[in-house]
Design a protein around this motif. Structure first.
Motif, short mmCIF file in Angstrom:
data_model
loop_
_atom_site.label_atom_id
_atom_site.label_comp_id
_atom_site.label_asym_id
_atom_site.label_seq_id
_atom_site.Cartn_x
_atom_site.Cartn_y
_atom_site.Cartn_z
N UNK A 190 1.66 9.07 -5.94
CA UNK A 190 1.53 10.46 -5.46
C UNK A 190 2.86 11.22 -5.52
N UNK A 191 3.96 10.55 -5.23
CA UNK A 191 5.25 11.25 -5.18
C UNK A 191 6.09 10.97 -6.42
N UNK A 192 5.47 10.61 -7.52
CA UNK A 192 6.23 10.35 -8.75
C UNK A 192 6.86 11.65 -9.25
N UNK A 193 7.88 11.53 -10.08
CA UNK A 193 8.52 12.71 -10.64
C UNK A 193 7.63 13.29 -11.74
N UNK A 194 7.34 14.58 -11.66
CA UNK A 194 6.50 15.20 -12.68
C UNK A 194 7.38 15.60 -13.87
N UNK A 237 0.82 -1.21 0.00
CA UNK A 237 0.00 0.00 0.00
C UNK A 237 0.86 1.26 0.00
N UNK A 238 1.84 1.34 0.92
CA UNK A 238 2.69 2.52 0.97
C UNK A 238 3.51 2.65 -0.31
N UNK A 239 3.90 1.50 -0.87
CA UNK A 239 4.67 1.53 -2.11
C UNK A 239 3.83 2.11 -3.24
N UNK A 240 2.61 1.59 -3.39
CA UNK A 240 1.74 2.07 -4.47
C UNK A 240 1.44 3.56 -4.28
N UNK A 241 1.14 3.95 -3.04
CA UNK A 241 0.82 5.35 -2.78
C UNK A 241 2.00 6.25 -3.16
#
Ligand code: CUA
Length: 485
Positions: free
Chosen positions: A216-220, A208-212
């Motif tokens: 959410x914190x991917x590089x834009x 779950x934390x990995x997917x989140x």
């Protein structure tokens, strides 16, 4: 970072060609109590700024972001080249409100102002000047930053909870365990259930934390900055050491309790001696005087199984009873016990759960749980029924003592030589000689299996197989072999 700073006030250099900005900021900073801040200079041009950098060795440079005269790239380039500890703030008081970008020479990461502010407000060090310097209008209160983090915590926690529940429901749908057919299986299944739930939570926590984080914190696109510089979190590390340790200790406590439950002895259990041989099971009921190749048990009565082996290590395992126990060679001293109280009538299978040779996979035997009356009827029938025919008796002994696990009676080649047509034939032996198969040879081969080995076979027959057989039983087996023409 702040804690590593040498003692004394913060040395600040202000770089702006606008005197309003520079003087205003200086006025604000000098209002800080207890001499925490020392403004070491005001630089109106890039040359003055570079000069002051070398001369005054400031800890912090505040650059007017909206000042066109100042080349921000130039300042940053100089800043990166330097050795000492230094921080640069690009401060904008323009249309966008109070914005600032912070550069730390050690990491050269363009950290978010929120994180930076939080660091300073969290810190026990008294140097809180940047907070005062730019939070004059209370635009970015620590509370707001905290609530922004809190939002992530709440969403991630919700995801973990949902995933945990989904995993538990999913595991419930899959039939992980077979029928629960013994009293001893009950506490074991409760323990299994607890462990499945913990596993579901751990799975959800990690995935779950990995997917989140991935989403959410991917590089834009267009973001070339480094990630935040993180230097460990002692509180978190203590927590993730203590929590698993406590969990494992608790599980071991439960495990010990369950082990105690499964060992609890009823008065007057049904005694059964279970003997494993490569590759068959034999079940002896000493009080009833019965030997059998199938394990029959009366329902709701505890059976005390005494396990042993004639050759190598086997393992008695009926998955529906949940219990498993090794059967060891080595005689009376090595007998292992298992207590089983079947609670459902039905047919099961005992498997060998210890790799014990080529036919290990076929080392199975039927298990029949019957009502008291059916079981008693079987006992009476078995005890009364000894045939007058030596061939019939021999077949029964050959079956019960496991001979037929390796020797076929229909000519098929197996681990041992087939018995069909063997009597009276000439057998080629491993040492090149031949022998006529007569009664003497058969008897020798039962009593001392290694004496004369038939060519093409290995001596893997238990040397002590005849130990449990009476002379009459051996005679009967020989009669049985003789009958297989
Ligand atoms: Cu006996 Cu595997």
């Amino acid at each position: 970072m702040t804690s590593e700073k040498r003692g004394g006030p913060w040395r600040v250099l202000i770089a702006s060609s606008h005197s309003l900005f520079a003087e205003g900021l200086r006025g604000l900073l000098q209002k800080r109590p207890r001499g925490e801040v020392e403004v070491v200079g005001l630089a109106a041009t890039i040359e003055e700024a570079l000069d002051a950098l070398g001369k005054h060795q400031p800890d912090l440079v505040i650059v007017d972001y909206d000042d066109e005269i100042f080349n921000r790239d130039e300042i940053l380039a100089r800043f990166v080249e330097g050795e000492g500890r230094l921080r640069v703030v690009l401060l904008s008081l323009g249309d966008g409100g109070d914005e600032a970008i912070v550069y730390d020479r050690r990491t050269m990461a363009a950290a978010q102002i929120e994180d930076w502010l939080e660091k300073w407000t969290d810190s026990q060090v008294s140097a809180q000047l940047p907070v005062i310097a730019i939070s004059d209008e209370e635009e970015q209160s620590p509370f707001q930053k905290r609530s922004k983090h809190m939002k992530h915590y709440i969403f991630a926690a919700l995801l973990v909870i949902v995933l945990t529940l989904a995993s538990i429901v999913g595991l419930d749908q899959v039939r992980l365990l077979p029928e629960q057919a013994s009293v001893q299986a009950e506490p074991i299944d409760i323990l299994f259930d607890i462990e499945f739930k913990i596993i579901a939570f751990l799975f959800a926590l990690i995935v779950g934390l990995m997917i989140y984080s991935i989403i959410v914190f991917r590089r834009r696109p267009g973001d070339d900055t480094d990630a935040d510089h993180v230097e460990g979190n002692p509180r978190l590390e203590v927590l993730w050491t203590i929590a698993p340790l406590a969990t494992v200790l608790y599980l071991s406590f439960l495990g010990a309790q369950v082990l105690g439950d499964t060992l609890r002895a009823d008065p007057q259990p049904l005694e059964v001696r279970v003997v494993g041989s490569q590759w068959s099971w034999r079940f002896e009921y000493p009080l009833e005087g019965i030997t059998s190749t199938e394990l029959r048990l009366p329902v709701n009565k505890q059976a005390l199984l005494q396990l042993s082996s004639t050759d190598v290590i086997h393992s008695f395992w009926v998955p529906e009873f949940r219990l498993k126990q090794d059967a060891l060679p080595g005689g009376e001293d090595m007998i292992r016990e298992l207590r089983i109280t079947p609670k459902n009538t039905g047919e099961y299978t005992v498997r060998c759960a210890e790799l014990c040779g080529t036919q290990h996979a076929t080392m199975i035997a039927p298990v029949l749980v019957q009502t008291q009356e059916d079981f008693q009827a079987w006992v009476d029938e078995q005890a009364g029924e000894v045939s007058d025919d030596p061939v019939e008796r021999g077949q029964r002994w050959a079956d019960q003592f496991g001979c037929l696990a390796c020797h076929t009676t229909d000519g098929t080649q197996s681990v041992g030589p087939t018995w069909q047509g063997v009597f009276g034939s000439q057998e080629a032996l491993a040492d090149g000689t031949t022998v006529e198969v007569d009664e003497a040879y058969l008897r020798e081969s039962i009593l001392n299996p290694g004496a004369k080995i038939v060519a093409g076979h290995q001596n893997i027959m238990p040397a002590n197989i005849a130990q449990d057989m009476t002379d009459e039983q051996i005679d009967d087996v020989i009669e049985f072999i003789k009958s297989l023409r």
